[in-house]
Structure formats: C-alpha cells, structure tokens
Write a protein that holds these residues in place. Structure first.
Motif, mmCIF file in Angstrom:
data_model
loop_
_atom_site.group_PDB
_atom_site.id
_atom_site.type_symbol
_atom_site.label_atom_id
_atom_site.label_comp_id
_atom_site.label_asym_id
_atom_site.label_seq_id
_atom_site.Cartn_x
_atom_site.Cartn_y
_atom_site.Cartn_z
ATOM 1 N N ARG A 107 0.824 -1.221 -0.066
ATOM 2 C CA ARG A 107 -0.007 -0.026 -0.107
ATOM 3 C C ARG A 107 1.161 1.104 -0.097
ATOM 4 N N HIS A 108 2.185 1.185 0.741
ATOM 5 C CA HIS A 108 3.033 2.488 0.735
ATOM 6 C C HIS A 108 3.463 2.721 -0.633
ATOM 7 N N VAL A 109 3.542 1.449 -1.499
ATOM 8 C CA VAL A 109 4.430 1.660 -2.850
ATOM 9 C C VAL A 109 3.517 2.207 -3.575
ATOM 10 N N GLN A 110 2.042 1.799 -3.640
ATOM 11 C CA GLN A 110 1.104 2.534 -4.317
ATOM 12 C C GLN A 110 1.023 3.957 -3.927
ATOM 13 N N ALA A 111 1.418 4.408 -2.877
ATOM 14 C CA ALA A 111 1.152 5.677 -2.565
ATOM 15 C C ALA A 111 2.054 6.681 -2.903
ATOM 16 N N VAL A 112 3.326 5.797 -3.201
ATOM 17 C CA VAL A 112 4.666 6.528 -3.669
ATOM 18 C C VAL A 112 4.361 6.928 -4.938
ATOM 19 N N ILE A 113 3.811 5.875 -5.946
ATOM 20 C CA ILE A 113 3.651 5.868 -7.216
ATOM 21 C C ILE A 113 2.484 6.888 -7.548
ATOM 22 N N ALA A 114 1.505 7.105 -6.660
ATOM 23 C CA ALA A 114 0.553 8.158 -6.966
ATOM 24 C C ALA A 114 1.144 9.589 -6.788
ATOM 25 N N GLU A 115 1.986 9.532 -5.526
ATOM 26 C CA GLU A 115 2.495 10.863 -5.471
ATOM 27 C C GLU A 115 3.588 11.351 -6.427
ATOM 28 N N ALA A 116 4.420 10.383 -6.923
ATOM 29 C CA ALA A 116 5.217 10.451 -8.175
ATOM 30 C C ALA A 116 4.429 10.968 -9.371
ATOM 31 N N ARG A 117 3.393 10.473 -9.654
ATOM 32 C CA ARG A 117 2.603 10.764 -11.023
ATOM 33 C C ARG A 117 1.863 12.482 -10.690
ATOM 34 N N GLU A 118 1.642 12.573 -9.427
ATOM 35 C CA GLU A 118 1.049 14.025 -9.239
ATOM 36 C C GLU A 118 2.022 15.079 -9.131
ATOM 37 N N LEU A 119 3.063 14.712 -8.599
ATOM 38 C CA LEU A 119 4.384 15.774 -8.756
ATOM 39 C C LEU A 119 4.742 15.954 -10.092
ATOM 40 N N ARG A 120 4.800 14.909 -11.139
ATOM 41 C CA ARG A 120 5.217 14.980 -12.566
ATOM 42 C C ARG A 120 3.929 15.679 -13.230
ATOM 43 N N ALA A 121 2.791 15.459 -12.850
ATOM 44 C CA ALA A 121 1.709 16.339 -13.506
ATOM 45 C C ALA A 121 1.844 17.738 -13.304
ATOM 46 N N LYS A 122 2.175 18.032 -12.011
ATOM 47 C CA LYS A 122 2.435 19.543 -11.556
ATOM 48 C C LYS A 122 3.920 20.249 -12.113
ATOM 49 N N LYS A 124 6.704 19.490 -11.018
ATOM 50 C CA LYS A 124 7.699 19.575 -10.101
ATOM 51 C C LYS A 124 8.923 18.579 -10.143
ATOM 52 N N ILE A 125 8.914 17.515 -10.861
ATOM 53 C CA ILE A 125 9.894 16.742 -11.216
ATOM 54 C C ILE A 125 9.813 16.363 -12.504
ATOM 55 N N GLU A 126 11.290 15.718 -12.987
ATOM 56 C CA GLU A 126 11.245 15.671 -14.532
ATOM 57 C C GLU A 126 10.731 14.006 -14.754
ATOM 58 N N SER A 127 10.869 13.312 -13.840
ATOM 59 C CA SER A 127 10.627 11.809 -14.063
ATOM 60 C C SER A 127 9.925 11.131 -12.968
ATOM 61 N N SER A 128 8.681 10.917 -13.304
ATOM 62 C CA SER A 128 7.805 10.193 -11.843
ATOM 63 C C SER A 128 8.384 8.588 -11.695
ATOM 64 N N THR A 129 8.999 8.183 -12.697
ATOM 65 C CA THR A 129 9.504 6.690 -12.283
ATOM 66 C C THR A 129 10.770 6.947 -11.578
ATOM 67 N N LYS A 130 11.589 7.767 -11.990
ATOM 68 C CA LYS A 130 12.839 7.851 -11.192
ATOM 69 C C LYS A 130 12.710 8.391 -9.787
ATOM 70 N N PHE A 131 11.845 9.223 -9.537
ATOM 71 C CA PHE A 131 11.290 9.500 -8.264
ATOM 72 C C PHE A 131 11.053 8.631 -7.449
ATOM 73 N N ALA A 132 9.865 7.715 -8.093
ATOM 74 C CA ALA A 132 9.309 6.597 -7.260
ATOM 75 C C ALA A 132 10.491 5.598 -6.959
ATOM 76 N N ILE A 133 11.111 5.223 -7.741
ATOM 77 C CA ILE A 133 12.320 4.254 -7.589
ATOM 78 C C ILE A 133 13.105 4.625 -6.461
ATOM 79 N N GLY A 134 13.734 5.920 -6.489
ATOM 80 C CA GLY A 134 14.363 6.273 -5.577
ATOM 81 C C GLY A 134 13.827 6.460 -4.050
ATOM 82 N N LYS A 135 12.415 7.114 -3.909
ATOM 83 C CA LYS A 135 11.869 6.843 -2.829
ATOM 84 C C LYS A 135 11.631 5.747 -2.155
#
Length: 207
Positions: A107-122, A124-135
């Motif tokens: 469930r935590h993984v899903q939350a991180v993925i959702a956060e990454a997508r939201e930040l990418r949509a705004k 605020k980050i260049e890559s949602s994938t890179k952000f999610a993997i790192g976190k």
C-alpha cells in the motif's frame, strides 16, 4: 455359247473400266494430299517476333505479380512480429519491488507511485519513475528485498530477450524465403523473355 462368251467379255470390260476409274480417283486423292511446302523465312520471323512480344508482356506481368505478392507477404510477417511483441508483458522494476514487500508495504508502494505521478503532472519533477524508484529504495525496501527484486527482474529480462530473438529469427527466415521466391519468379520470367527474343533474332537472320 457365243452369246454367253460375249456377255463374259462385256463383264470383263466393265470391270476393267471400274478399275481404271478407281485408279483415277486414287491419283486425284494423292494429288490433293500433296504436302505443303515449308513456311517462308518471313513468316517464321513474324511468328518469332510475335512470340517474343508476348513473352516480354508476360515477363512484365509476372514480375509485377511477384513483387506484389512479396510485398503482401512481407507486410504479413511485419504485422505478425508486431502482434507477438505486443503480447509480451510490460516489465518495470517497480512491479518486482511490489512482489518483494509485505502487504502493508504494498500500500505504501502504491502511495509513492501516486505521489510521483502527481508531482510529474504539476511539473515539479522530471521523471515520475525515477522519483518513485528512489523513494521506494530509500524509505520502503530493505537491501535484501531490493537485491531479490533486481535478480528476478534481470532473469525475466533475459527470458524476454530470448523470446524477442526467437520472434526476430523466425521473421528473418520468412523474409529470406519470400526474397528467394520473388527472385526465382523474376529470373524465370526474364529467362523466358530472353529465350523468345533470341529465337526472334535467329529467325530474322535465317534465309
């Protein structure tokens, strides 16, 4: 007795006349059945030129048909390859991370993925994938879980590579067969046209 002899003589004369008539008919039949002479060189030349022209036209039709058939066959192979590759499941390391964590961590993984997508949509980050993997690697996975996930990922990657190679190898075999068939059809048509042209040239030189 004399009358009988006279009748016999008449009968013999009639037979002789009939035989002569048959002989005359036979001569007439022989005269009618007299074989024709050979065709003239000019007639032979015209026939050979007509045959050469037809062979040239047949060659063009055969070549066009062979190229069309080959193009259609290549398109079918290309389409089949694309469909086979599309059926391959898409892989991502995050999927393997999810497999190697407990249910509550998923469930935590899903939350991180959702956060990454939201930040990418705004933006605020260049890559949602890179952000999610790192976190996930920092906050969720243990070192052992990360190593296990990557080991499984690389194994599946090898299987996928083998599958892709098999698809491409079969496609190359199909393409090679198509090329051979196309080349045979074209060369055969050209050979027939050359033979007909040579026969026409020979007929033109004949006297």
């Amino acid at each position: 007795a004399k009358g009988a002899k006279a009748k016999g003589a008449k009968a013999k004369g009639a037979k002789a006349k009939g035989a002569k008539a048959k002989g005359a008919k036979a001569k007439g039949a022989k005269a009618k059945a007299k074989p024709r002479g050979k065709a003239s060189p000019a007639a032979l030349k015209r026939a050979a030129e007509a045959a050469a022209k037809k062979a040239a036209e047949d060659m063009q039709r055969t070549i066009a048909a062979a190229k069309k058939h080959a193009a259609e066959a290549r398109f079918k192979v290309k389409k089949s390859v694309a469909e086979a590759q599309a059926r391959m499941p898409q892989m991502h390391i995050i999927q393997f991370y999810q497999r190697h964590v407990s249910d509550d961590k998923r469930r935590h993984v899903q939350a991180v993925i959702a956060e990454a997508r939201e930040l990418r949509a705004k933006q605020k980050i260049e890559s949602s994938t890179k952000f999610a993997i790192g976190k996930l690697e920092r906050d969720v996975l243990t070192k052992e879980q990360k190593e296990a996930a990557w080991a499984e990922y690389r194994l599946m990657e090898k299987k996928h590579a083998t599958y892709r190679e098999n698809i491409e190898r079969k496609a190359r075999q199909h393409y090679s067969h198509i090329d051979v068939q196309e080349r045979k059809a074209i060369e055969g048509a050209r050979a027939k046209a050359r033979a007909a042209a040579a026969a026409a040239a020979a007929a033109g030189e004949a006297k």
